[in-house]
Write a protein that holds these residues in place. Sequence first.
Motif, PDB file in Angstrom:
ATOM      1  N   ILE A 194      35.626  36.155  44.132  1.00  0.00           N
ATOM      2  CA  ILE A 194      36.598  36.272  42.816  1.00  0.00           C
ATOM      3  C   ILE A 194      37.646  35.198  43.305  1.00  0.00           C
ATOM      4  O   ILE A 194      38.409  35.281  44.280  1.00  0.00           O
ATOM      5  CB  ILE A 194      37.093  37.899  42.680  1.00  0.00           C
ATOM      6  N   LEU A 195      37.733  34.258  42.356  1.00  0.00           N
ATOM      7  CA  LEU A 195      38.845  33.444  42.554  1.00  0.00           C
ATOM      8  C   LEU A 195      39.978  33.669  41.779  1.00  0.00           C
ATOM      9  O   LEU A 195      39.790  34.267  40.625  1.00  0.00           O
ATOM     10  CB  LEU A 195      38.264  31.837  42.266  1.00  0.00           C
ATOM     11  N   THR A 196      41.150  33.330  42.208  1.00  0.00           N
ATOM     12  CA  THR A 196      42.414  33.705  41.418  1.00  0.00           C
ATOM     13  C   THR A 196      43.293  32.371  41.200  1.00  0.00           C
ATOM     14  O   THR A 196      42.988  31.497  41.994  1.00  0.00           O
ATOM     15  CB  THR A 196      43.355  34.742  41.810  1.00  0.00           C
ATOM     16  N   ALA A 197      43.638  31.899  40.116  1.00  0.00           N
ATOM     17  CA  ALA A 197      44.457  30.526  39.986  1.00  0.00           C
ATOM     18  C   ALA A 197      45.448  30.986  38.932  1.00  0.00           C
ATOM     19  O   ALA A 197      45.334  31.644  37.943  1.00  0.00           O
ATOM     20  CB  ALA A 197      43.328  29.514  39.594  1.00  0.00           C
ATOM     21  N   GLU A 198      46.536  30.082  39.119  1.00  0.00           N
ATOM     22  CA  GLU A 198      47.416  29.963  37.988  1.00  0.00           C
ATOM     23  C   GLU A 198      47.285  29.043  36.900  1.00  0.00           C
ATOM     24  O   GLU A 198      47.632  29.137  35.775  1.00  0.00           O
ATOM     25  CB  GLU A 198      48.948  29.990  38.709  1.00  0.00           C
ATOM     26  N   ARG A 199      46.917  27.762  37.396  1.00  0.00           N
ATOM     27  CA  ARG A 199      46.491  26.596  36.706  1.00  0.00           C
ATOM     28  C   ARG A 199      45.071  26.337  36.681  1.00  0.00           C
ATOM     29  O   ARG A 199      44.645  25.814  37.621  1.00  0.00           O
ATOM     30  CB  ARG A 199      47.436  25.538  37.064  1.00  0.00           C
ATOM     31  N   VAL A 200      44.252  26.548  35.381  1.00  0.00           N
ATOM     32  CA  VAL A 200      42.856  26.265  35.389  1.00  0.00           C
ATOM     33  C   VAL A 200      42.793  24.986  35.316  1.00  0.00           C
ATOM     34  O   VAL A 200      41.790  24.496  36.201  1.00  0.00           O
ATOM     35  CB  VAL A 200      42.469  26.943  34.284  1.00  0.00           C
ATOM     36  N   GLU A 201      43.786  24.130  34.838  1.00  0.00           N
ATOM     37  CA  GLU A 201      43.475  22.724  34.906  1.00  0.00           C
ATOM     38  C   GLU A 201      43.413  21.932  36.314  1.00  0.00           C
ATOM     39  O   GLU A 201      42.942  20.929  36.546  1.00  0.00           O
ATOM     40  CB  GLU A 201      44.702  21.919  34.025  1.00  0.00           C
ATOM     41  N   ASN A 202      43.890  22.714  37.397  1.00  0.00           N
ATOM     42  CA  ASN A 202      43.871  22.151  38.747  1.00  0.00           C
ATOM     43  C   ASN A 202      42.627  22.805  39.492  1.00  0.00           C
ATOM     44  O   ASN A 202      42.535  22.500  40.773  1.00  0.00           O
ATOM     45  CB  ASN A 202      45.260  22.578  39.405  1.00  0.00           C
ATOM     46  N   VAL A 203      41.817  23.553  38.720  1.00  0.00           N
ATOM     47  CA  VAL A 203      40.547  23.769  39.413  1.00  0.00           C
ATOM     48  C   VAL A 203      39.474  22.723  39.120  1.00  0.00           C
ATOM     49  O   VAL A 203      39.328  22.387  37.976  1.00  0.00           O
ATOM     50  CB  VAL A 203      40.005  25.335  39.202  1.00  0.00           C
ATOM     51  N   LEU A 204      38.501  22.399  40.177  1.00  0.00           N
ATOM     52  CA  LEU A 204      37.619  21.284  39.923  1.00  0.00           C
ATOM     53  C   LEU A 204      36.726  21.908  38.737  1.00  0.00           C
ATOM     54  O   LEU A 204      36.168  23.109  38.730  1.00  0.00           O
ATOM     55  CB  LEU A 204      36.758  21.290  41.289  1.00  0.00           C
ATOM     56  N   PRO A 205      36.556  20.853  37.810  1.00  0.00           N
ATOM     57  CA  PRO A 205      35.619  21.292  36.747  1.00  0.00           C
ATOM     58  C   PRO A 205      34.052  21.769  36.985  1.00  0.00           C
ATOM     59  O   PRO A 205      33.724  22.921  36.379  1.00  0.00           O
ATOM     60  CB  PRO A 205      35.300  20.160  35.966  1.00  0.00           C
ATOM     61  N   THR A 206      33.533  21.364  38.273  1.00  0.00           N
ATOM     62  CA  THR A 206      32.205  21.763  38.582  1.00  0.00           C
ATOM     63  C   THR A 206      32.217  23.210  39.292  1.00  0.00           C
ATOM     64  O   THR A 206      31.329  24.071  39.164  1.00  0.00           O
ATOM     65  CB  THR A 206      31.686  21.066  39.657  1.00  0.00           C
ATOM     66  N   ILE A 207      33.459  23.586  39.674  1.00  0.00           N
ATOM     67  CA  ILE A 207      33.721  25.193  40.106  1.00  0.00           C
ATOM     68  C   ILE A 207      33.981  25.949  38.830  1.00  0.00           C
ATOM     69  O   ILE A 207      33.145  27.102  38.465  1.00  0.00           O
ATOM     70  CB  ILE A 207      34.617  25.100  41.385  1.00  0.00           C
ATOM     71  N   LEU A 208      34.653  25.630  38.051  1.00  0.00           N
ATOM     72  CA  LEU A 208      34.842  26.190  36.656  1.00  0.00           C
ATOM     73  C   LEU A 208      33.489  26.630  36.063  1.00  0.00           C
ATOM     74  O   LEU A 208      33.490  27.683  35.385  1.00  0.00           O
ATOM     75  CB  LEU A 208      35.980  25.290  35.700  1.00  0.00           C
ATOM     76  N   SER A 209      32.731  25.458  35.720  1.00  0.00           N
ATOM     77  CA  SER A 209      31.413  25.774  35.143  1.00  0.00           C
ATOM     78  C   SER A 209      30.573  26.874  35.869  1.00  0.00           C
ATOM     79  O   SER A 209      29.720  27.379  35.235  1.00  0.00           O
ATOM     80  CB  SER A 209      30.599  24.479  35.255  1.00  0.00           C
ATOM     81  N   ARG A 210      30.759  27.237  36.891  1.00  0.00           N
ATOM     82  CA  ARG A 210      30.082  28.413  37.708  1.00  0.00           C
ATOM     83  C   ARG A 210      30.773  29.547  37.563  1.00  0.00           C
ATOM     84  O   ARG A 210      30.027  30.491  38.590  1.00  0.00           O
ATOM     85  CB  ARG A 210      29.769  27.867  38.799  1.00  0.00           C
ATOM     86  N   CYS A 211      31.983  29.713  37.056  1.00  0.00           N
ATOM     87  CA  CYS A 211      32.808  31.051  37.146  1.00  0.00           C
ATOM     88  C   CYS A 211      32.678  31.933  35.789  1.00  0.00           C
ATOM     89  O   CYS A 211      32.717  31.116  34.819  1.00  0.00           O
ATOM     90  CB  CYS A 211      33.914  30.693  37.200  1.00  0.00           C
ATOM     91  N   GLN A 212      32.642  33.040  35.833  1.00  0.00           N
ATOM     92  CA  GLN A 212      32.999  33.905  34.532  1.00  0.00           C
ATOM     93  C   GLN A 212      34.610  34.012  34.499  1.00  0.00           C
ATOM     94  O   GLN A 212      35.032  34.537  35.506  1.00  0.00           O
ATOM     95  CB  GLN A 212      32.278  35.172  34.553  1.00  0.00           C
ATOM     96  N   ARG A 213      35.313  33.338  33.519  1.00  0.00           N
ATOM     97  CA  ARG A 213      36.575  33.477  33.594  1.00  0.00           C
ATOM     98  C   ARG A 213      37.263  34.620  32.874  1.00  0.00           C
ATOM     99  O   ARG A 213      36.659  35.197  31.890  1.00  0.00           O
ATOM    100  CB  ARG A 213      37.026  32.077  32.799  1.00  0.00           C
ATOM    101  N   VAL A 214      38.301  35.084  33.305  1.00  0.00           N
ATOM    102  CA  VAL A 214      38.947  36.273  33.056  1.00  0.00           C
ATOM    103  C   VAL A 214      40.322  36.045  32.863  1.00  0.00           C
ATOM    104  O   VAL A 214      41.122  35.616  33.892  1.00  0.00           O
ATOM    105  CB  VAL A 214      38.706  37.536  33.564  1.00  0.00           C
ATOM    106  N   ARG A 215      41.003  36.006  31.744  1.00  0.00           N
ATOM    107  CA  ARG A 215      42.411  35.472  31.509  1.00  0.00           C
ATOM    108  C   ARG A 215      43.514  36.710  31.670  1.00  0.00           C
ATOM    109  O   ARG A 215      43.000  37.893  30.771  1.00  0.00           O
ATOM    110  CB  ARG A 215      42.770  34.797  30.153  1.00  0.00           C
ATOM    111  N   PHE A 216      44.429  36.382  32.083  1.00  0.00           N
ATOM    112  CA  PHE A 216      45.674  37.412  32.266  1.00  0.00           C
ATOM    113  C   PHE A 216      47.122  36.861  31.429  1.00  0.00           C
ATOM    114  O   PHE A 216      47.131  35.647  31.834  1.00  0.00           O
ATOM    115  CB  PHE A 216      45.933  37.672  33.857  1.00  0.00           C
ATOM    116  N   ASP A 217      47.552  37.766  30.926  1.00  0.00           N
ATOM    117  CA  ASP A 217      48.615  37.004  30.145  1.00  0.00           C
ATOM    118  C   ASP A 217      50.124  37.323  30.868  1.00  0.00           C
ATOM    119  O   ASP A 217      49.904  38.445  31.838  1.00  0.00           O
ATOM    120  CB  ASP A 217      48.856  37.749  28.861  1.00  0.00           C
ATOM    121  N   PRO A 218      51.185  36.810  30.795  1.00  0.00           N
ATOM    122  CA  PRO A 218      52.478  37.175  31.253  1.00  0.00           C
ATOM    123  C   PRO A 218      52.708  38.747  31.004  1.00  0.00           C
ATOM    124  O   PRO A 218      52.373  39.041  29.644  1.00  0.00           O
ATOM    125  CB  PRO A 218      53.425  36.426  30.481  1.00  0.00           C
TER     126      PRO A 218
END
Length: 397
Positions: A194-218
Amino acid sequence: MWSRVIGQRRAVGVLQQALAHDRVANTYLFHGPAGSGPRAAALAFGQALLCERRGRPGGPEGDACGTCLACTKAARLIHPDLHVYLPFPKVSSGADKDDRPSDYPERIAQLALEPYAPVDYRQRGALGDDGPSKKQVEHRRRPTNEFLRRDMTFVPAEGRYVVGVMTDADHVRTEAANSLLKLLEEPGPDVVLILTAERVENVLPTILSRCQRVRFDPLPAEAIEEALVARSGVPPGDAGVVARMADGSFTRALEIWSSESVKEKRALALDFVRKAYTGRPELVAPVIQQASTGGREAIKSWLDLVALWVRDLVLAQAVGAEAQLVNVDQADAVHRFVAALPEADLGAMATLVAEATEAIEANGSAGLILPTLAFGLRDAMFGQSSGHLVTPLDAPA
């Protein structure tokens, strides 16, 4: 357990369904504003994955039971199949500067007590200190290989899975990201990362493509206020002010409540706005000097407080007495300011503070940026602002 996660019904619901229907992915990315819940949810999800009673007769379907041996170990972050990876700065001495700092275990222990605790090295250079680290804090290749990749190749020692929680996945050096990518390309069948991140745009695209993303709101201020009272024993009157200063982050709320320096910096932010109004360099300079101590992250945090004052002015001008102010204890001062300066361009003031924050983040000189901001704010208060910290070269004459 999910009861430790504040709000976030949609995100929690997605994860509960994955658990209940046994459709757990190998890699997740929980992303959203810092302190809004990605890390707390990652720890709760990890506990549920390891729960001995989940999915069995008499046990829960989409949550941890909280009482079995595996749950109690996971809650204390001492389960052999649950691993947490925080980015950290290089140590200042010793043969290997990529070793984990000596206070790393203590930070993990505090995280077990409160999953929203401000224990990250980026925000807190030393435990018991309010200041952020003055060193670069990131995931580097050697710690990633030595700890994360090694741990994720083991078979489960006690539980159903080997679970890794890598926080701040948007602060990974390129060579460490490549090491991580090798792990993600061929994950073991019993591995959940499980990776956590504040800014998705700073995560390597090749890593993003292999993750199931779950968004959290303020988080809503009301949810933070309620949690401060229930979990931290903050008096209701104080909890309301702190919750509105926290900007959707329960971690930030905990920092504010425990930090005398934040309270002082809030007063300094108001003083800066007042001194900027005078346009007198000899009055502005001492405030800027005081605000400039502590490094780039500290200046950015202080500018966030200036932005909150400006936000209150914008709301007071637009809504009047019914405005939901952050600085509710200074409501009279806010409304007096708005009444005294009817020509103020508050939108320009907000833009100026935002641009100053961006300039500081880009390693700009505080000695140049903050005086420019002060005089830009003064012009905006009198309705004479260009709308930018630095006038664009292509702006009309």
